[in-house]
Design a protein around this motif. Structure first.
Motif, PDB file in Angstrom:
ATOM      1  N   TRP A 193      -1.015 139.507 100.376  1.00 35.84           N
ATOM      2  CA  TRP A 193      -1.071 139.357  98.913  1.00 35.84           C
ATOM      3  C   TRP A 193       0.198 139.888  98.268  1.00 35.84           C
ATOM      4  O   TRP A 193       0.792 139.224  97.416  1.00 35.84           O
ATOM      5  CB  TRP A 193      -2.289 140.087  98.352  1.00 35.84           C
ATOM      6  CG  TRP A 193      -2.276 140.176  96.861  1.00 35.84           C
ATOM      7  CD1 TRP A 193      -1.739 141.169  96.090  1.00 35.84           C
ATOM      8  CD2 TRP A 193      -2.768 139.201  95.936  1.00 35.84           C
ATOM      9  NE1 TRP A 193      -1.882 140.889  94.755  1.00 35.84           N
ATOM     10  CE2 TRP A 193      -2.499 139.683  94.630  1.00 35.84           C
ATOM     11  CE3 TRP A 193      -3.416 137.968  96.091  1.00 35.84           C
ATOM     12  CZ2 TRP A 193      -2.867 138.975  93.484  1.00 35.84           C
ATOM     13  CZ3 TRP A 193      -3.772 137.255  94.939  1.00 35.84           C
ATOM     14  CH2 TRP A 193      -3.501 137.767  93.672  1.00 35.84           C
ATOM     15  N   MET A 194       0.604 141.067  98.650  1.00 37.90           N
ATOM     16  CA  MET A 194       1.758 141.692  98.015  1.00 37.90           C
ATOM     17  C   MET A 194       3.033 140.880  98.263  1.00 37.90           C
ATOM     18  O   MET A 194       3.895 140.781  97.397  1.00 37.90           O
ATOM     19  CB  MET A 194       1.918 143.123  98.515  1.00 37.90           C
ATOM     20  CG  MET A 194       0.748 144.039  98.178  1.00 37.90           C
ATOM     21  SD  MET A 194       0.527 144.319  96.414  1.00 37.90           S
ATOM     22  CE  MET A 194       1.789 145.571  96.135  1.00 37.90           C
ATOM     23  N   ALA A 195       3.133 140.285  99.451  1.00 42.39           N
ATOM     24  CA  ALA A 195       4.328 139.500  99.770  1.00 42.39           C
ATOM     25  C   ALA A 195       4.437 138.253  98.901  1.00 42.39           C
ATOM     26  O   ALA A 195       5.542 137.799  98.578  1.00 42.39           O
ATOM     27  CB  ALA A 195       4.312 139.108 101.249  1.00 42.39           C
ATOM     28  N   ALA A 196       3.280 137.716  98.496  1.00 42.32           N
ATOM     29  CA  ALA A 196       3.284 136.468  97.711  1.00 42.32           C
ATOM     30  C   ALA A 196       3.079 136.707  96.219  1.00 42.32           C
ATOM     31  O   ALA A 196       3.010 135.747  95.449  1.00 42.32           O
ATOM     32  CB  ALA A 196       2.190 135.537  98.235  1.00 42.32           C
ATOM     33  N   ARG A 197       2.991 137.969  95.806  1.00 46.72           N
ATOM     34  CA  ARG A 197       2.584 138.263  94.434  1.00 46.72           C
ATOM     35  C   ARG A 197       3.571 137.732  93.395  1.00 46.72           C
ATOM     36  O   ARG A 197       3.162 137.273  92.314  1.00 46.72           O
ATOM     37  CB  ARG A 197       2.383 139.764  94.267  1.00 46.72           C
ATOM     38  CG  ARG A 197       1.751 140.138  92.950  1.00 46.72           C
ATOM     39  CD  ARG A 197       1.229 141.554  92.943  1.00 46.72           C
ATOM     40  NE  ARG A 197       2.291 142.549  93.006  1.00 46.72           N
ATOM     41  CZ  ARG A 197       2.079 143.860  92.902  1.00 46.72           C
ATOM     42  NH1 ARG A 197       0.843 144.323  92.769  1.00 46.72           N
ATOM     43  NH2 ARG A 197       3.089 144.718  92.950  1.00 46.72           N
ATOM     44  N   HIS A 198       4.834 137.807  93.684  1.00 47.41           N
ATOM     45  CA  HIS A 198       5.825 137.351  92.704  1.00 47.41           C
ATOM     46  C   HIS A 198       5.594 135.886  92.347  1.00 47.41           C
ATOM     47  O   HIS A 198       5.621 135.501  91.166  1.00 47.41           O
ATOM     48  CB  HIS A 198       7.234 137.547  93.250  1.00 47.41           C
ATOM     49  CG  HIS A 198       8.302 137.373  92.209  1.00 47.41           C
ATOM     50  ND1 HIS A 198       8.790 136.121  91.854  1.00 47.41           N
ATOM     51  CD2 HIS A 198       8.964 138.271  91.415  1.00 47.41           C
ATOM     52  CE1 HIS A 198       9.710 136.267  90.920  1.00 47.41           C
ATOM     53  NE2 HIS A 198       9.828 137.543  90.627  1.00 47.41           N
ATOM     54  N   ALA A 199       5.328 135.061  93.336  1.00 47.22           N
ATOM     55  CA  ALA A 199       5.089 133.633  93.074  1.00 47.22           C
ATOM     56  C   ALA A 199       3.772 133.427  92.337  1.00 47.22           C
ATOM     57  O   ALA A 199       3.650 132.518  91.506  1.00 47.22           O
ATOM     58  CB  ALA A 199       5.084 132.860  94.391  1.00 47.22           C
ATOM     59  N   ARG A 200       2.783 134.259  92.618  1.00 48.39           N
ATOM     60  CA  ARG A 200       1.471 134.110  91.975  1.00 48.39           C
ATOM     61  C   ARG A 200       1.526 134.437  90.486  1.00 48.39           C
ATOM     62  O   ARG A 200       0.650 134.046  89.726  1.00 48.39           O
ATOM     63  CB  ARG A 200       0.451 135.025  92.649  1.00 48.39           C
ATOM     64  CG  ARG A 200       0.149 134.682  94.102  1.00 48.39           C
ATOM     65  CD  ARG A 200      -0.820 135.705  94.685  1.00 48.39           C
ATOM     66  NE  ARG A 200      -1.026 135.555  96.102  1.00 48.39           N
ATOM     67  CZ  ARG A 200      -1.959 134.793  96.656  1.00 48.39           C
ATOM     68  NH1 ARG A 200      -2.774 134.085  95.879  1.00 48.39           N
ATOM     69  NH2 ARG A 200      -2.086 134.719  97.968  1.00 48.39           N
ATOM     70  N   HIS A 201       2.552 135.197  90.051  1.00 51.36           N
ATOM     71  CA  HIS A 201       2.654 135.621  88.666  1.00 51.36           C
ATOM     72  C   HIS A 201       3.740 134.887  87.891  1.00 51.36           C
ATOM     73  O   HIS A 201       3.978 135.193  86.717  1.00 51.36           O
ATOM     74  CB  HIS A 201       2.922 137.131  88.610  1.00 51.36           C
ATOM     75  CG  HIS A 201       1.774 137.955  89.100  1.00 51.36           C
ATOM     76  ND1 HIS A 201       1.877 139.303  89.361  1.00 51.36           N
ATOM     77  CD2 HIS A 201       0.489 137.624  89.368  1.00 51.36           C
ATOM     78  CE1 HIS A 201       0.709 139.762  89.781  1.00 51.36           C
ATOM     79  NE2 HIS A 201      -0.147 138.764  89.787  1.00 51.36           N
ATOM     80  N   ALA A 202       4.378 133.936  88.528  1.00 48.46           N
ATOM     81  CA  ALA A 202       5.482 133.224  87.896  1.00 48.46           C
ATOM     82  C   ALA A 202       4.969 132.327  86.770  1.00 48.46           C
ATOM     83  O   ALA A 202       3.802 131.917  86.764  1.00 48.46           O
ATOM     84  CB  ALA A 202       6.220 132.388  88.938  1.00 48.46           C
ATOM     85  N   PRO A 203       5.826 131.986  85.801  1.00 48.35           N
ATOM     86  CA  PRO A 203       5.399 131.116  84.693  1.00 48.35           C
ATOM     87  C   PRO A 203       4.853 129.771  85.155  1.00 48.35           C
ATOM     88  O   PRO A 203       4.051 129.160  84.450  1.00 48.35           O
ATOM     89  CB  PRO A 203       6.677 130.942  83.877  1.00 48.35           C
ATOM     90  CG  PRO A 203       7.492 132.157  84.183  1.00 48.35           C
ATOM     91  CD  PRO A 203       7.206 132.487  85.614  1.00 48.35           C
ATOM     92  N   GLU A 204       5.264 129.313  86.335  1.00 44.30           N
ATOM     93  CA  GLU A 204       4.786 128.018  86.816  1.00 44.30           C
ATOM     94  C   GLU A 204       3.542 128.130  87.692  1.00 44.30           C
ATOM     95  O   GLU A 204       3.054 127.129  88.237  1.00 44.30           O
ATOM     96  CB  GLU A 204       5.893 127.298  87.599  1.00 44.30           C
ATOM     97  CG  GLU A 204       6.391 128.039  88.817  1.00 44.30           C
ATOM     98  CD  GLU A 204       7.551 128.981  88.501  1.00 44.30           C
ATOM     99  OE1 GLU A 204       8.217 129.412  89.463  1.00 44.30           O
ATOM    100  OE2 GLU A 204       7.777 129.260  87.301  1.00 44.30           O
ATOM    101  N   ALA A 205       2.984 129.325  87.852  1.00 45.39           N
ATOM    102  CA  ALA A 205       1.820 129.533  88.710  1.00 45.39           C
ATOM    103  C   ALA A 205       0.523 129.289  87.961  1.00 45.39           C
ATOM    104  O   ALA A 205       0.446 129.489  86.748  1.00 45.39           O
ATOM    105  CB  ALA A 205       1.835 130.958  89.262  1.00 45.39           C
ATOM    106  N   PRO A 206      -0.533 128.850  88.670  1.00 46.18           N
ATOM    107  CA  PRO A 206      -1.857 128.764  88.031  1.00 46.18           C
ATOM    108  C   PRO A 206      -2.454 130.157  87.895  1.00 46.18           C
ATOM    109  O   PRO A 206      -2.599 130.887  88.880  1.00 46.18           O
ATOM    110  CB  PRO A 206      -2.660 127.904  89.014  1.00 46.18           C
ATOM    111  CG  PRO A 206      -2.025 128.160  90.344  1.00 46.18           C
ATOM    112  CD  PRO A 206      -0.557 128.409  90.077  1.00 46.18           C
ATOM    113  N   ILE A 207      -2.789 130.562  86.681  1.00 43.46           N
ATOM    114  CA  ILE A 207      -3.377 131.880  86.426  1.00 43.46           C
ATOM    115  C   ILE A 207      -4.602 131.700  85.544  1.00 43.46           C
ATOM    116  O   ILE A 207      -4.503 131.160  84.443  1.00 43.46           O
ATOM    117  CB  ILE A 207      -2.370 132.831  85.749  1.00 43.46           C
ATOM    118  CG1 ILE A 207      -1.184 133.106  86.677  1.00 43.46           C
ATOM    119  CG2 ILE A 207      -3.041 134.135  85.343  1.00 43.46           C
ATOM    120  CD1 ILE A 207      -0.082 133.955  86.051  1.00 43.46           C
TER     121      ILE A 207
END
Length: 739
Positions: free
Chosen positions: A239-253
């Motif tokens: 999770w921590m390794a991928a967190r930056h991409a998960r929080h990016a403006p283009e990510a589904p949140i």
């Protein structure tokens, strides 16, 4: 022949009477070890002890005991030992004998450089410097206490270990930083403690909890608690390794906001609250199945009054004891991450309650708050405002943020009440506020704090989200601080929420006169990176539930809610809803109760939950619905002026993948043969229809999809001839043939 002792060694120094009365701020000048010729004089204060003896270590022989002379009945004992010899005390009480190390034999402990950094406001790990920490010094186990109280005359640690007597453990003042410290040997994790403070004017203040405590008693008890040193064994590397991409403006949140006590009561008992272990078992599978990417917890920092929902915290470094220990909280976060669920905490740096055991007038002065009530008092909430212009206060708050992110792997902080921080005249009448140095209403010190907070977070944890609850038109909330912005990652879109809910509350017959309430959000929707938020504030304080705000009969209200949620999920911006909305809760949220889980027996409730789950999974797998949330090139209105039918249509574009077209019929009337322009030809699959029977709808639709016709409409060369279900929203996407 034995050497005669010098009687002068047994005289008491100046200020001893003040010390014994608990009114002296320099205990180390009297107590502990003091050199005299070839011996060391040892002074100890043990009121109510029958006698005290010295146990003296000798380098080449066994320990010896030496009696200490009592100074009348004051509780002061004096003895001598060979120069630099190690010693401890044997204290005889009326019912016990104990051996203890002398806390006043230990020199200054805190590092000068760290204290200087704190005084400059440049130390952002104060949870490591101040508070209570189990330590070992020179082979002696104990607890180091440290607290900021620069204007106090005397500060003492009190607890069960000294029968809450402020005379017994007065602390040492480190003058440069205004910090008081004391290492007490023999104490262990689990000890309850507070500080007794003598103000500069000689008043003993109400006992104060530790502002930097890592844990506290479960409310309504208010003592701080010493915790064990711990380093949690995390298992969230993926999770921590991928967190930056998960929080990016283009990510589904998509965020599920919840108040832990009232989410689910163990056994349905409203007097009980779930533990972190309960939540790991029940909440995580529920959120995962519902498809949310994150949960957002109403403040879990320790707070005295449960009715504040956590928004009046006093323990900014302590997860509330209501749900378990800090270690159990860490385990819950770890389990969330392993289930690919992020955790956001609501965090309150704007104000704090005036409970006497808390921060208010902490050392007898306005230390954390402003002295002038025109700057330091929130009349709306009867709370106190942090003094953001003070170095140590900014460091206190930023250290709290850093601690949650580093120690507990928290993925984001939603900063509460930002608008109240930004404006000096927030909720104040003329003459009730103090202008800034330029005569304006902007709170320049708070702006500086916010920018420093976001810059610090970006430096220490660049992959987390700091989200602003900001309800005004302050420019650049999510712009970088280097460009003059506040530096937040996202901002709650309060205007969108207010406008669109007003539209939905209207009778469908009259909605055609208010299309702007739906359209206006896109006029400014790309000026910031937004979170569309339907939060706890929209289902309380007499507003009723989200469902209750929909007009019509039961079926129409559920259909309207389903379509509104689908509108939200297909509109640019990240998503947030409060618990209960996903099951179309009938009644207003009540923090003393729980979500009416039994209502899921109603197909309309179960259908709404399934819809939210499908919306979340559709959001994740459909790039057009999230990749360009903050890019105006990702959105285009197709129909926004249909006053007669009150239908809206829009296109969402992906960066490379297929677009989606969304069509929303906001009336309970079926629209046959409704033509909508689309950007390309081919077969358009109906990937979602909120009127589907599985959601509780009437199952009107287009048989799974429609082929585009070469008939221009709404500025597009192709169009779809659609059946629009009543009070429903359709999502369509072209089926592209791979070449």
């Amino acid at each position: 022949m034995p050497r005669k002792q010098d009687e002068a060694w047994f005289t008491v120094p100046e200020h001893t009477d003040e010390l014994l009365a608990g009114r002296y701020g320099d205990p180390f000048s009297i107590l502990g070890r003091h050199q005299a010729e070839k011996v060391d004089i040892i002074r100890a204060f043990y009121p109510d002890a029958a006698n005290v003896r010295l146990i003296v270590q000798r380098p080449r022989s066994a320990e010896i005991e030496k009696s200490m002379r009592a100074v009348d009945d004051t509780g002061m004992f004096i003895g001598t030992i060979p120069r630099n010899a190690r010693y401890r005390f044997k204290v005889t009480w009326a019912d016990a004998v104990e051996e203890v190390e002398d806390p006043y034999s230990i020199g200054p402990v805190l590092d000068d450089a760290e204290l200087e950094a704190f005084a400059r406001g440049a130390h952002f790990h104060l949870h490591c410097l101040l508070g209570a920490h189990a330590r070992t010094f020179d082979g002696i186990d104990g607890v180091l206490f440290a607290v900021w109280a620069p204007n106090a005359r005397r500060v003492s640690v009190i607890g069960d270990f000294n029968i809450w007597d402020g005379r017994r453990h007065p602390m040492r003042l480190r003058h440069r930083a205004g910090v008081w410290e004391l290492f007490i040997p023999g104490l262990h994790p689990g000890e309850r403690y507070k500080y007794e403070i003598l103000s500069a004017n000689g008043e003993i203040l109400p006992q104060k909890a530790d502002p930097y405590a890592a844990f506290a008693e479960r409310p309504p008890a208010t003592a701080s608690v010493v915790v064990s040193p711990w380093a949690y064994d995390w298992h969230d590397e993926s999770w921590m390794a991928a967190r930056h991409a998960r929080h990016a403006p283009e990510a589904p949140i998509s965020i599920y906001e919840l108040h832990i006590p009232s989410w689910r009561r163990p056994g349905g008992n409203c007097d009980r609250v779930a533990t972190w272990d309960d939540l790991e078992r029940d909440l995580i599978p529920y959120v995962r199945e519902a498809g949310f990417t994150h949960i957002e917890l109403l403040p879990i920092m320790e707070h005295p009054f449960g009715g504040s929902w956590g928004y009046q915290p006093l323990g900014l470094f302590a997860p509330t004891a209501r749900h378990g220990t800090p270690q159990q909280f860490a385990a819950f976060i770890d389990a969330c991450h392993q289930a690919e669920i992020g955790v956001i905490l609501d965090w309150v740096p704007a104000h704090f309650p005036n409970d006497v055991h808390g921060l208010a007038q902490f050392d007898g002065t306005a230390l954390f708050e402003h002295m002038d009530p025109r700057e330091g008092l929130h009349e709306d909430w009867n709370t106190l405002i942090y003094n953001f212009g003070r170095h140590e206060v900014r460091a206190f708050l930023i250290s709290s943020a850093v601690m949650w992110l580093e120690q507990f792997h928290i993925d984001g902080l939603r900063v509460d009440a930002v608008a109240s921080m930004l404006y000096r005249d927030y909720s104040r009448a003329e003459g009730q506020w103090v202008p800034n140095i330029h005569g304006g209403r902007e709170n320049l010190e708070a702006v500086g704090f916010i920018r420093e907070l976001n810059d610090t977070v970006r430096r220490v944890r660049p992959d987390v989200m700091v989200i602003a609850e900001e309800s005004t038109a302050w420019p650049g909330v999510t712009q970088p601080t280097a460009d003059g912005g506040l530096g937040f990652a996202y901002k709650w879109n309060m205007g969108w929420m207010h406008d669109t809910l007003h539209f939905m509350e209207r009778d469908p017959l009259w909605r055609g006169y208010h299309l702007s309430e739906i359209l206006f959000g896109t006029h400014y929707g790309f000026s910031e990176r937004f979170v569309l938020s339907i939060s706890h504030d929209e289902v309380t304080h007499g507003k009723g539930s989200l469902l209750a705000r929909m007009p019509g009969d039961e079926w129409q209200r559920h259909a309207g809610l389903r379509s509104y949620l689908a509108f939200m999920w297909t509109h640019p911006g990240k998503k947030l809803i409060f618990m209960g909305c996903e099951i179309a809760q009938d009644g207003e949220w009540e923090h003393g109760g729980e979500i009416p889980w039994h209502s899921l027996e109603n197909p309309l409730k179960a259908g709404t939950l399934r819809l939210v789950s499908d919306l979340n999974h559709t959001l994740r797998r459909t790039p057009a619905l999230h990749e360009r949330d903050a890019d105006p090139r990702g959105f285009q209105w197709v129909v926004g002026d249909d006053v007669a039918n009150i239908v809206f249509a829009w296109v969402r574009y992906a960066q490379d993948g297929p677009p989606v077209v969304v069509v929303w019929n906001t009336t309970p009337v079926i629209r046959q043969g409704y033509r909508v322009g689309v950007p390309e030809g081919g077969f358009w699959r109906e990937i979602m229809n909120t009127d589907a029977a599985i959601y509780g709808g009437s199952n009107v639709g287009n048989g799974g999809g429609v082929s585009a016709e070469r008939s221009a409409a709404h500025g597009h060369p192709w169009s779809l001839d659609l059946v629009l279900p009543p009070m429903a929203l359709l999502i369509l996407s072209p089926v592209r043939t791979e070449v």
